[in-house]
Design an enzyme around this catalytic site. Sequence first.
Site, short mmCIF file in Angstrom:
data_model
loop_
_atom_site.label_atom_id
_atom_site.label_comp_id
_atom_site.label_asym_id
_atom_site.label_seq_id
_atom_site.Cartn_x
_atom_site.Cartn_y
_atom_site.Cartn_z
N SER A 1 0.83 -1.21 0.00
CA SER A 1 0.00 0.00 0.00
C SER A 1 0.86 1.26 0.00
O SER A 1 2.02 1.24 0.43
CB SER A 1 -0.90 -0.01 1.23
OG SER A 1 -0.11 0.03 2.38
N THR A 2 0.28 2.35 -0.45
CA THR A 2 0.99 3.63 -0.48
C THR A 2 1.38 4.05 0.93
O THR A 2 2.49 4.55 1.15
CB THR A 2 0.11 4.70 -1.16
OG1 THR A 2 -0.14 4.26 -2.50
CG2 THR A 2 0.80 6.05 -1.21
N GLU B 1 -8.72 3.61 -3.01
CA GLU B 1 -8.57 2.34 -3.71
C GLU B 1 -9.42 1.29 -3.01
O GLU B 1 -9.12 0.90 -1.88
CB GLU B 1 -7.10 1.92 -3.68
CG GLU B 1 -6.82 0.65 -4.42
CD GLU B 1 -5.38 0.19 -4.26
OE1 GLU B 1 -4.79 0.38 -3.18
OE2 GLU B 1 -4.85 -0.37 -5.22
N GLU C 1 6.43 -0.26 -5.43
CA GLU C 1 5.25 -0.50 -6.29
C GLU C 1 4.04 -0.41 -5.38
O GLU C 1 3.77 -1.34 -4.61
CB GLU C 1 5.34 -1.88 -6.95
CG GLU C 1 6.51 -2.05 -7.89
CD GLU C 1 6.36 -1.29 -9.20
OE1 GLU C 1 5.33 -0.62 -9.41
OE2 GLU C 1 7.30 -1.34 -10.02
N CYS D 1 -3.43 -4.42 -8.18
CA CYS D 1 -2.96 -3.03 -8.13
C CYS D 1 -3.41 -2.27 -9.35
O CYS D 1 -3.94 -1.17 -9.26
CB CYS D 1 -1.44 -3.01 -7.99
SG CYS D 1 -0.59 -4.01 -9.19
P1 NAD Z 1 0.56 -3.58 2.95
O1 NAD Z 1 1.26 -2.31 2.68
O2 NAD Z 1 -0.37 -3.66 4.10
O3 NAD Z 1 1.62 -4.76 3.19
C1 NAD Z 1 2.61 -5.06 2.23
C2 NAD Z 1 3.77 -5.76 2.92
O4 NAD Z 1 4.41 -4.83 3.80
C3 NAD Z 1 3.39 -6.96 3.78
O5 NAD Z 1 4.36 -7.97 3.57
C4 NAD Z 1 3.48 -6.41 5.19
O6 NAD Z 1 3.77 -7.42 6.15
C5 NAD Z 1 4.64 -5.45 5.06
N1 NAD Z 1 4.71 -4.39 6.06
C6 NAD Z 1 3.71 -3.91 6.83
N2 NAD Z 1 4.18 -2.91 7.62
C7 NAD Z 1 5.50 -2.75 7.33
C8 NAD Z 1 6.52 -1.88 7.78
N3 NAD Z 1 6.29 -0.96 8.71
N4 NAD Z 1 7.74 -1.99 7.25
C9 NAD Z 1 8.00 -2.89 6.28
N5 NAD Z 1 7.07 -3.77 5.82
C10 NAD Z 1 5.83 -3.69 6.33
O7 NAD Z 1 -0.17 -3.96 1.58
P2 NAD Z 1 -1.16 -5.18 1.31
O8 NAD Z 1 -2.47 -4.87 1.96
O9 NAD Z 1 -0.48 -6.48 1.60
O10 NAD Z 1 -1.32 -5.11 -0.29
C11 NAD Z 1 -2.31 -4.37 -0.92
C12 NAD Z 1 -1.74 -3.10 -1.50
O11 NAD Z 1 -0.65 -3.39 -2.35
C13 NAD Z 1 -2.72 -2.34 -2.36
O12 NAD Z 1 -2.66 -0.95 -2.09
C14 NAD Z 1 -2.23 -2.58 -3.78
O13 NAD Z 1 -2.59 -1.59 -4.72
C15 NAD Z 1 -0.76 -2.65 -3.57
N6 NAD Z 1 -0.11 -3.37 -4.68
C16 NAD Z 1 0.64 -2.65 -5.57
C17 NAD Z 1 1.21 -3.29 -6.66
C18 NAD Z 1 2.03 -2.55 -7.67
O14 NAD Z 1 2.71 -3.17 -8.47
N7 NAD Z 1 2.02 -1.22 -7.69
C19 NAD Z 1 1.03 -4.67 -6.83
C20 NAD Z 1 0.25 -5.36 -5.90
C21 NAD Z 1 -0.31 -4.70 -4.82
#
Ligand code: NAD
Length: 470
Positions: free
Chosen positions: A222-223, A374, A243, A277
Amino acid sequence: MQLFSLTIGGRAVTTDQTYCVINPATGETVAECPLGSVALLDEAVREARTALFGWSRLSDAERADYLNRVGDVIEQHVSELSRLVTSEQGKPQSGPGANLEAGGCLGWTRATANLSLSEETIQDDARGHIVLRRKPVGVVGSITPWNWPLMIATWHIMPALRVGCTVVIKPSPYTPLSTLRLVELMNGVLPPGVINVVTGDADVGGRMVAHPDIAKIVFTGSTATGKGVMRQGADTLKRLTLELGGNDAGVILPNTTLEPLLEKLFWGCFINGGQTCAALKRLYVHEDQYEAVVDKFSDYASKIRVGNGMDADTLIGPLTNKMQLDKVASYVEEARERGARIVIGGERAEGPGYFYPLTVVADATDEMLLVREEQFGPAIPILKYRTIEEAITRANSLDVGLGGSIWGDDVDEAARWATHLECGTTWVNQHGGLNPMAPFGGIKGSGIGVEFGLDGLKEYTTVQVLNVAR
Ligand code: NAD
């Protein structure tokens, strides 16, 4: 029940602490997953650093050969990996689901094996010889989300290994199993320590980002979390590929013949139940065609089966977790309260599993959460516009820019309008199509850097210039 372990320095590592990975279609436990820790992460980084010496010194051809052998092993286990993805993430075996993901894992591995970065000669004359070389950045920390867990792990790991980096990956706690298995399989081929996996959440992820011996973080998520990664990485000047989230707009040009586009439009919005995404998340339709598009699209969507992804006739699975289900349901409710028309769906399903029906929301307006944020789920808002310029302005009005699409009978006209969209990839008469040779990444709040192709490879390298006097 299948047993899973972490992989550190080529060894299978189990932990005292475990947790249940839940099948989102049934609520049942898929497997007990070993729970990693900061101490295990540190150990994995030490192993990756040790392995870096030998791996980075292999020739380009030797690493290509290794990656092709990894491809062979993946090929032998594609259906096992695909079933794991369905079990932990929910996307179906049929349609563009888990088989597409496991096949993509194989395809991207092979394509990356065949890429190669060569030296660039900048000057070669009587005065001197200047050559630009690319060297592996070092140990790479990969952090992945839960929506396409196996595919995104592949996108992170393979280019890093290809150019001579070693990797520690941390999958999402919701969907760790396919990554644990992928890394286990890869370790049957690769030298120990080249690819390691440690599970965990923000604790382990945060340590990765701050770790002095990790040179680069490739993060997909996520962003909000991505911004935190950038802040946390500042002290060690981490190289970053981010990403992040998107909220892609699609604009149907006036007087478009819809029937030939319906299937692509549907999957552009709803692939993986919208948990993608670069899915189409806001659809803009000209006022003269608005009701016809709403009707035809809703009619098409109402015939698509949502269910357990293991059933052969299911084309859309559940949401992957309750957090996401609650979010989508609340955005639809907010839209309803603000006067939107729920044409199909809109009511949470009963029973086990995190199911939400395919939902079409007409008379959507720019202020609604379903449009501004989103949704990452199976609910599409359809918005009305008067002029194309107005539609493009509204499409560009958000602070994210991953993808966008223009739909129309005249492909050249659609392509001209597509250049005005503020996003990393613009599609015409499709949405979300990817190619391992075409760079993919977001602008604005959707991220920094690109993946895929030669530009994607370069993100795992540093530049060294050799300047020889003559
Ligand atoms: P998220 O940001 O909640 O988690 C992503 C990862 O980050 C997980 O492995 C999580 O354990 C880890 N994480 C959480 N807190 C952290 C921290 N403080 N430091 C480091 N790592 C940490 O995202 P999500 O809910 O798993 O995924 C959904 C999001 O991902 C959506 O916003 C989607 O659009 C985005 N996404 C983007 C792309 C792209 O290519 N741009 C592709 C797929 C998903």
